[in-house]
Write an enzyme that holds these catalytic residues in place. Structure first.
Site, PDB file in Angstrom:
ATOM      1  N   SER A   1      17.119   0.899   2.992  1.00  0.00           N
ATOM      2  CA  SER A   1      15.853   0.255   2.657  1.00  0.00           C
ATOM      3  C   SER A   1      15.618   0.411   1.174  1.00  0.00           C
ATOM      4  O   SER A   1      16.187   1.288   0.521  1.00  0.00           O
ATOM      5  CB  SER A   1      14.726   0.921   3.440  1.00  0.00           C
ATOM      6  OG  SER A   1      13.493   0.613   2.841  1.00  0.00           O
TER       7      SER A   1
ATOM      8  N   TYR B   1       9.684   7.890   5.508  1.00  0.00           N
ATOM      9  CA  TYR B   1      10.636   6.808   5.780  1.00  0.00           C
ATOM     10  C   TYR B   1      11.751   6.820   4.723  1.00  0.00           C
ATOM     11  O   TYR B   1      12.940   6.725   5.041  1.00  0.00           O
ATOM     12  CB  TYR B   1       9.893   5.479   5.756  1.00  0.00           C
ATOM     13  CG  TYR B   1      10.738   4.274   6.108  1.00  0.00           C
ATOM     14  CD1 TYR B   1      11.420   4.201   7.319  1.00  0.00           C
ATOM     15  CD2 TYR B   1      10.835   3.203   5.226  1.00  0.00           C
ATOM     16  CE1 TYR B   1      12.187   3.086   7.641  1.00  0.00           C
ATOM     17  CE2 TYR B   1      11.592   2.087   5.547  1.00  0.00           C
ATOM     18  CZ  TYR B   1      12.264   2.032   6.746  1.00  0.00           C
ATOM     19  OH  TYR B   1      13.012   0.934   7.063  1.00  0.00           O
TER      20      TYR B   1
END
Ligand SMILES: [Zn+2]
Length: 684
Positions: A569, A582
């Site tokens: 990501s 995250y």
């Protein structure tokens, strides 16, 4: 063999087709063609054909005597009238006077005389149907008939069993010469009900559909009865007493060993289908299995499905996969050497030089377990197993009443390299990922689904793994190309292993993993609950590690490299506030991708990551888009296209990046960014 003719069914079909303007004759031709086609002991994957002679009108209303004969590409079990194209009969009959007719000219003659020029090619056995005078002609490769004709003294045996009822045509390769030879045999005794084609099959004929069909069933039943009454027990090899490895343990080894090495780390890979029944295992226990396998296939056209003969392997002892792997590779190498010798010996026959097809086996026999079929697609692998089952039927019958002696290797070669047989396989031009198997975690999510669809469209067989099995099934169905769905919780190692086992059970192994499942957690890093951070590490890091480990386990067994693809990501390189839970594991996963690239490059494994941002998905839901765009005081549209290109990035764009990495032969340890351009997140 059971006679399946039913007056009620036949009349129902006649009535149903009458509404569509189909004649009674053609409707009945469809009816009995389906009866024959539905029985694998008679007809399997193109091994049979039927015809009917009738009047047919063309577009301007002129009426012609025509032969409606099975067209190539049609499955007899589900044939429709369109699968029996009409060919003008007169020019076909005229061809009988010729001394010679090349295959190409024969096809041209048949095509030139089609009433409807858009019809499929009429069967390669069209002329044989034409030269016989009967209205209905049926042809099958019945396994019971093959048990009798695949013998040294097949003519004498046929005389004994069928008497004068059936004519006997010595082996001639299909095409013009066989059509003439068969017609000559018929002319010598027009009272026969059919013709036996040595080493090949049987034709029956009659004035109506029922008569021709029932003559077929009667002849086949006579052959079956003969084998049943005269069959003697076949000698068995001593059964293995030690426990055997499971099919799923050796499938990846076999799959890797038969992958055709084109050099430079490129392989033409195969998909593997496993088949095991009592009958198969019994046959594989024959003492003379090697001799039978070496002899070849039971009817010539099987050569295009399972090559000239199968590969025979030893039973695999449990717990010693390493030495079994060596054994398999030795046997495959010997098979390839023998195939090359077979090609060298027969190439040049008929004055033609050919290009050798790949020399890899399409069928492996493993005593104690069953057999493995190999195909460039799952469909082809299944066909290999289907026809192998019928090879077993015919060969077992032949061994019971004598000794299996099918068509010679020289004749098989002519069929294998016959342009008209190769044409049956044409049309399936390999796609970039043909023969490859890809497993996608989080496969039912937006990115997973887009990737599944794109990979399947590029020829891969896809395993859609997702927590939500129902959704995974929908994605697999939409992706097509034989994709399967498996329930998979990537935070549970047992569940991950089960997903990989499912890939092996269905396709025989794995080449590409898209480790895509993830979940977003928020919270200020200085205050976040430790349990939440660990939970995020479970799914966003450890799950990727478990998935990659399972993939490497299979890659090592196959020895044909492989591709690891990780969905990281933007957070992995460009942290967002309150998004540490995250970003941290994603950063570790990006590093993980490089670690795999470093350690497994030497066995041909490529490991790459895709770094996507702001994709509508389960992680960035419509609600989140609403709240974040509101928080920034921009419209949803501006928020979603807030990048250098000013365009929204979609799951399909991410899928393209995964496909690129699956295909990029010299790229590993790379990170590809799919975010529309974000300088702050650009990798150095
Ligand atoms: Zn045939």
């Amino acid at each position: 063999m059971k006679n399946l003719w039913s007056d009620a069914d036949a009349e129902a079909m006649v009535a149903a087709y009458a509404k569509k303007g189909v004649s009674r004759d053609l409707a009945l031709r469809v009816y009995t063609t389906r009866l024959l086609g539905g029985e694998p002991r008679l007809v399997l994957h193109g091994g049979g054909n039927t015809s009917c002679k009738m009047k047919v009108k063309d577009l301007v209303g002129d009426e012609w005597d025509a032969l409606c004969v099975k067209g190539s590409g049609w499955d007899m079990a589900v044939i429709e009238p369109a699968g029996l194209p009409a060919v003008k009969l007169k020019p076909l009959l005229k061809a009988r006077a010729l001394d010679r007719l090349s295959d190409e000219d024969m096809v041209a003659l048949q095509r030139a005389n089609l009433i409807d020029p858009s019809s499929p090619n009429p069967s390669v056995e069209t002329l044989l149907h034409a030269f016989l005078p009967h209205k209905f002609v049926d042809h099958t490769h019945s396994t019971a008939i093959l048990s009798i004709v695949d013998q040294e003294d097949s003519r004498a045996l046929c005389d004994k069993i069928f008497g004068a009822k059936l004519g006997f045509v010595p082996y001639v390769m299909p095409g013009f010469a066989l059509a003439k030879a068969a017609a000559d045999v018929f002319d010598k005794d027009p009272t026969v009900e059919g013709l036996i084609l040595d080493k090949h099959g049987i034709f029956t004929f009659g004035d109506d559909a029922r008569q021709s069909y029932e003559r077929m069933i009667r002849a086949v039943s006579t052959a079956e009865d003969y084998v049943a009454k005269n069959g003697k027990p076949v000698a068995r090899a001593a059964a293995a007493t030690a426990p055997l490895a499971k099919p799923g343990e050796i499938a990846p080894i076999l799959r890797g060993a038969v992958a055709f090495d084109r050099g430079e780390g490129r392989y033409d890979r195969f998909v593997v289908d496993f088949r095991s029944t009592d009958r198969i295992r019994d046959f594989l226990s024959y003492r003379d299995l090697n001799r039978i396998a070496e002899t070849g296939v039971s009817t010539p056209d099987l050569v295009i499905r399972i090559k000239n003969k199968p590969l025979v392997l030893d039973p695999p002892a449990a717990g010693d996969l390493a030495s079994y792997s060596r054994h398999v590779r030795e046997r495959v190498a010997a098979f390839v050497a023998a195939y090359k010798a077979y090609f060298a010996e027969h190439d040049g026959s008929g004055g033609v030089k050919r290009v050798m097809l790949d020399p890899m086996p399409r069928l492996a026999l493993v005593p104690g377990l069953g057999f493995f079929g190999f195909g460039r697609t799952l469909k082809d692998a299944r066909i290999a197993c289907d026809v192998a089952e019928m090879w077993v039927e015919a060969a077992a019958g032949a061994e019971a009443i004598g000794r299996f002696r099918p068509v010679s290797m020289a004749d098989l070669f002519d069929i294998e390299y016959w342009s008209l047989e190769q044409a049956k396989l044409a049309g399936a031009k390999p796609k970039p990922l043909s023969g490859q198997v890809a497993l996608i975690t989080g496969g039912a999510g937006a990115i997973g689904a887009a990737t599944a669809k794109l990979f399947a469209a590029n020829g891969a067989h896809v395993v859609v793994a997702d927590l939500d099995r129902g959704k995974a099934q929908e994605v697999a169905k939409a992706a097509g190309n034989g994709a399967i769905a498996v329930a998979c919780d990537v935070t549970d190692p047992v569940s991950i292993r089960a997903a990989f086992d499912a890939a092996v059970a269905t396709f025989g192994g794995l080449d590409i993993v898209v480790s895509n499942a993830g979940a977003a957690y928020e919270g200020a890093i200085g205050e976040i609950d430790d349990a939440l951070l660990r939970k995020s590490f479970e799914i966003n890091f450890f799950a990727h590690q478990q998935v990659a480990q399972n993939a490497v386990r299979l890659f090592r067994l196959q020895q044909t490299g492989g591709a690891l693809l990780f969905n990281t990501s933007k957070q992995a390189v460009n942290p967002g506030a309150n998004f540490g839970a995250y970003g941290l594991p994603k950063a570790a996963t990006l590093f993980l991708s490089r670690q795999y690239a470093l350690e497994y490059g030497k066995i041909g494994v490529r490991s790459n990551a895709v770094n996507a941002d702001r994709i509508r998905s389960g992680i960035l839901t419509e609600e989140m888009i609403k709240s974040r765009s509101a928080a920034r005081g921009v419209s949803e549209k501006d928020y979603m296209s807030g990048n250098l290109l000013g365009r929204e990035v979609t799951a399909e764009h991410v899928a393209e990046a995964f496909l690129h990495h699956a295909l990029a032969e010299r790229t590993t340890g790379d990170v590809t960014t799919v975010d529309g351009g974000n300088i702050a997140a650009a990798l150095r």
